[in-house]
Design a protein around this motif. Structure first.
Motif, mmCIF file in Angstrom:
data_model
loop_
_atom_site.group_PDB
_atom_site.id
_atom_site.type_symbol
_atom_site.label_atom_id
_atom_site.label_comp_id
_atom_site.label_asym_id
_atom_site.label_seq_id
_atom_site.Cartn_x
_atom_site.Cartn_y
_atom_site.Cartn_z
ATOM 1 N N UNK A 181 0.846 -1.189 0.000
ATOM 2 C CA UNK A 181 0.000 0.000 0.000
ATOM 3 C C UNK A 181 0.885 1.243 0.000
ATOM 4 N N UNK A 182 0.378 2.298 -0.613
ATOM 5 C CA UNK A 182 1.182 3.497 -0.828
ATOM 6 C C UNK A 182 1.358 4.324 0.426
ATOM 7 N N UNK A 183 0.327 4.428 1.250
ATOM 8 C CA UNK A 183 0.339 5.356 2.374
ATOM 9 C C UNK A 183 0.633 4.648 3.689
ATOM 10 N N UNK A 184 0.850 5.452 4.717
ATOM 11 C CA UNK A 184 1.046 4.946 6.069
ATOM 12 C C UNK A 184 -0.333 4.684 6.665
ATOM 13 N N UNK A 185 -0.721 3.438 6.760
ATOM 14 C CA UNK A 185 -2.059 3.076 7.233
ATOM 15 C C UNK A 185 -2.313 3.622 8.633
ATOM 16 N N UNK A 186 -1.356 3.457 9.513
ATOM 17 C CA UNK A 186 -1.526 3.945 10.883
ATOM 18 C C UNK A 186 -1.629 5.462 10.909
ATOM 19 N N UNK A 187 -0.889 6.134 10.023
ATOM 20 C CA UNK A 187 -0.973 7.587 9.942
ATOM 21 C C UNK A 187 -2.349 8.054 9.519
ATOM 22 N N UNK A 188 -2.966 7.348 8.566
ATOM 23 C CA UNK A 188 -4.329 7.697 8.138
ATOM 24 C C UNK A 188 -5.326 7.460 9.264
ATOM 25 N N UNK A 189 -5.145 6.359 10.005
ATOM 26 C CA UNK A 189 -6.069 6.050 11.100
ATOM 27 C C UNK A 189 -5.994 7.119 12.180
ATOM 28 N N UNK A 190 -4.775 7.428 12.616
ATOM 29 C CA UNK A 190 -4.609 8.372 13.714
ATOM 30 C C UNK A 190 -4.797 9.824 13.272
ATOM 31 N N UNK A 191 -4.331 10.154 12.076
ATOM 32 C CA UNK A 191 -4.353 11.549 11.645
ATOM 33 C C UNK A 191 -5.624 11.971 10.946
ATOM 34 N N UNK A 192 -6.393 11.015 10.386
ATOM 35 C CA UNK A 192 -7.596 11.372 9.634
ATOM 36 C C UNK A 192 -8.838 10.742 10.260
ATOM 37 N N UNK A 193 -8.886 9.429 10.343
ATOM 38 C CA UNK A 193 -10.095 8.746 10.800
ATOM 39 C C UNK A 193 -10.477 9.168 12.215
ATOM 40 N N UNK A 194 -9.490 9.324 13.091
ATOM 41 C CA UNK A 194 -9.782 9.632 14.483
ATOM 42 C C UNK A 194 -9.693 11.117 14.819
ATOM 43 N N UNK A 195 -9.366 11.959 13.824
ATOM 44 C CA UNK A 195 -9.208 13.384 14.126
ATOM 45 C C UNK A 195 -9.991 14.306 13.198
ATOM 46 N N UNK A 196 -10.381 13.837 12.042
ATOM 47 C CA UNK A 196 -11.091 14.693 11.101
ATOM 48 C C UNK A 196 -12.577 14.339 11.114
ATOM 49 N N UNK A 197 -13.401 15.237 11.649
ATOM 50 C CA UNK A 197 -14.834 14.993 11.706
ATOM 51 C C UNK A 197 -15.477 14.776 10.346
ATOM 52 N N UNK A 198 -15.226 15.640 9.344
ATOM 53 C CA UNK A 198 -15.828 15.432 8.032
ATOM 54 C C UNK A 198 -15.414 14.123 7.378
ATOM 55 N N UNK A 199 -14.125 13.763 7.455
ATOM 56 C CA UNK A 199 -13.661 12.513 6.847
ATOM 57 C C UNK A 199 -14.299 11.313 7.539
ATOM 58 N N UNK A 200 -14.382 11.355 8.867
ATOM 59 C CA UNK A 200 -15.013 10.262 9.599
ATOM 60 C C UNK A 200 -16.488 10.137 9.224
ATOM 61 N N UNK A 201 -17.188 11.271 9.106
ATOM 62 C CA UNK A 201 -18.607 11.237 8.760
ATOM 63 C C UNK A 201 -18.825 10.605 7.389
#
Length: 443
Positions: free
Chosen positions: A42-62
């Motif tokens: 996979x191209x991206x850092x999976x853990x980075x996406x989880x911690x930096x986007x999924x658990x911190x960005x309200x619009x992305x999580x929604x």
């Protein structure tokens, strides 16, 4: 030398290869891309996406939550294929693997995990291993490539017979010595958005909108700072030149204690002689904060394939967007343009894990999904039209079984006429009335 030994030997060669560049294609919040001549990860850092986007960005999580909730409602059936055309749905015991993929798990749990991995990593990997369906964390999987025409792949060479020869799963970390080797026939690889830089791996829809997510986070941080600092514009306080540094420090401490923070908002400000207050920045209304942040949310929604009115973003909740017709159109666009292609892709991927009948294909069953009730009404209207068509054709003398087949397949060449005519469907001349003879001599 077995397959595992050959793969480990190649992996050592990859790490020493001059083509290996661990810093290539680096993104904010991401690790390095892993594209080598013989392997894709996979191209991206999976853990980075989880911690930096999924658990911190309200619009992305929604957005991911809306996709997940609808996607996970489907179940699976087999669909017959007749002459290249789809037929009826049916089930067999082979579907049990997907209905109970692991102890306590359901098809919904399986699909929830699949779409979550695909959204965050661009890929979801599942294997039938040790008697059950197993999820493989995307950042622990390597796709091993091979070619008969090019036994030793090199950078920039893409032979026409390039194919996946194995999947490597690393339980501890990539590069460990306890990799599990799985054949392609054992793995369901779900990659709904192909990565144009790779031959087989997928790409997360979040990657192109990382800047939008970063901007939204910055806007949210700005709003937080606005309220933390008395919910008012930053101000400059000028004091008389005669004020000593010690007095200035004491004044600042009192000012912060009395007026800093949202709990002190709108309190009356009292200043001593010689003090002057000057606002330095605009407030949220002057910045048109709602419009600025709303535009960013809409761009995220477009990348996710979810209309703003479906997820509940501010720009989708105004004007005519919530009219019954417009909302229905947005809902249909979401289902037909985003969710159904995902279901179709997931069915094709999961078919690797079960025994599919020779005359059928694995397919999704969306008939019991509440979100699609309007689609069910449309389907009922279509069935009514089909029923009227069938009746008219049968009344015209066509054989009933061929009429049904022709209407379902949308192929009128399947029609066969019975040779009977009229509403009563009597043979020609068989319905004529013959004169009778009256015993009294009349007719």
């Amino acid at each position: 030398m077995n397959l595992l030994q050959r793969v480990r030997r190649r992996r050592k060669a990859w790490s020493e290869s001059p083509f290996w560049d661990a810093e290539r294609l680096r993104y904010p919040l991401l690790g390095s891309s892993s594209l080598t001549p013989d392997r894709e990860q996979i191209e991206n850092d999976f853990q980075g996406y989880v911690e930096g986007i999924y658990k911190r960005s309200g619009p992305a999580f929604a957005l991911m939550a809306v996709r997940q909730h609808v996607f996970s409602e489907a179940t699976f059936q087999f669909r017959r294929r007749r002459g290249g055309r789809p037929g009826d749905l049916f089930g067999t015991d082979a579907l049990a693997r997907l209905e109970s993929p692991w102890p306590g798990g359901t098809t919904g749990d399986l699909l929830s995990r699949m779409i979550q991995d695909a959204d965050l990593a661009g890929n979801a990997f599942y294997a039938w291993y040790a008697g059950r369906v197993r999820r493989m964390r995307p950042d622990r999987v390597s796709i091993v490539l091979g070619s008969k025409s090019e036994p030793e792949l090199s950078a920039g060479v893409l032979p026409l017979d390039l194919e996946v020869v194995a999947y490597l799963y690393s339980p501890r970390a990539l590069g460990s010595d306890d990799d599990v080797v799985l054949l392609p026939s054992q793995v369901a690889h779900f990659a709904p958005i192909p990565d144009p830089d790779a031959a087989f791996r997928g790409m997360s829809w979040l990657t192109p909108v990382l800047r939008e997510i970063s901007s939204d986070s910055a806007a949210t941080k700005h709003k937080g700072a606005f309220f933390e600092n008395a919910a008012s514009p930053a101000i400059a306080v000028r004091l008389d030149p005669s004020v000593t540094p010690e007095l200035l420090a004491r004044f600042k401490a009192v000012m912060d204690a009395e007026h800093k923070g949202a709990e002190n908002a709108f309190k009356t400000l009292y200043l001593g002689g010689g003090a002057d207050v000057t606002p330095l920045t605009m407030d949220l209304r002057q910045l048109d904060f709602k419009a600025v942040q709303g535009a960013g949310e809409t761009r995220l929604a477009a990348a996710a394939g979810v209309p703003a009115s479906i997820v509940g973003f501010s720009e989708g909740m105004q004007g005519s967007s919530l009219n019954a017709g417009n909302y229905g159109s947005a809902k249909r666009r979401f289902v037909d343009g985003t969710i159904r292609p995902l279901w179709r892709n997931a069915a094709g991927s999961l078919a690797n894990l079960i025994d599919v009948p020779a005359d059928a294909e694995l397919w999704y069953d969306a008939r019991d999904i509440a979100f699609l009730r309007e689609d069910a009404k449309d389907a009922a209207d279509i069935q009514q039209v089909k029923a009227n068509t069938i009746r008219q054709l049968v009344d015209a003398g066509y054989k009933p079984e061929t009429v049904v087949a022709a209407v379902e397949a949308e192929d009128m060449t399947l029609l066969e006429h019975s040779g009977l005519y009229s509403v009563q469907l009597q043979p020609p001349g068989s319905g004529q009335i013959t004169p009778s003879t009256d015993p009294a001599g009349g007719q």
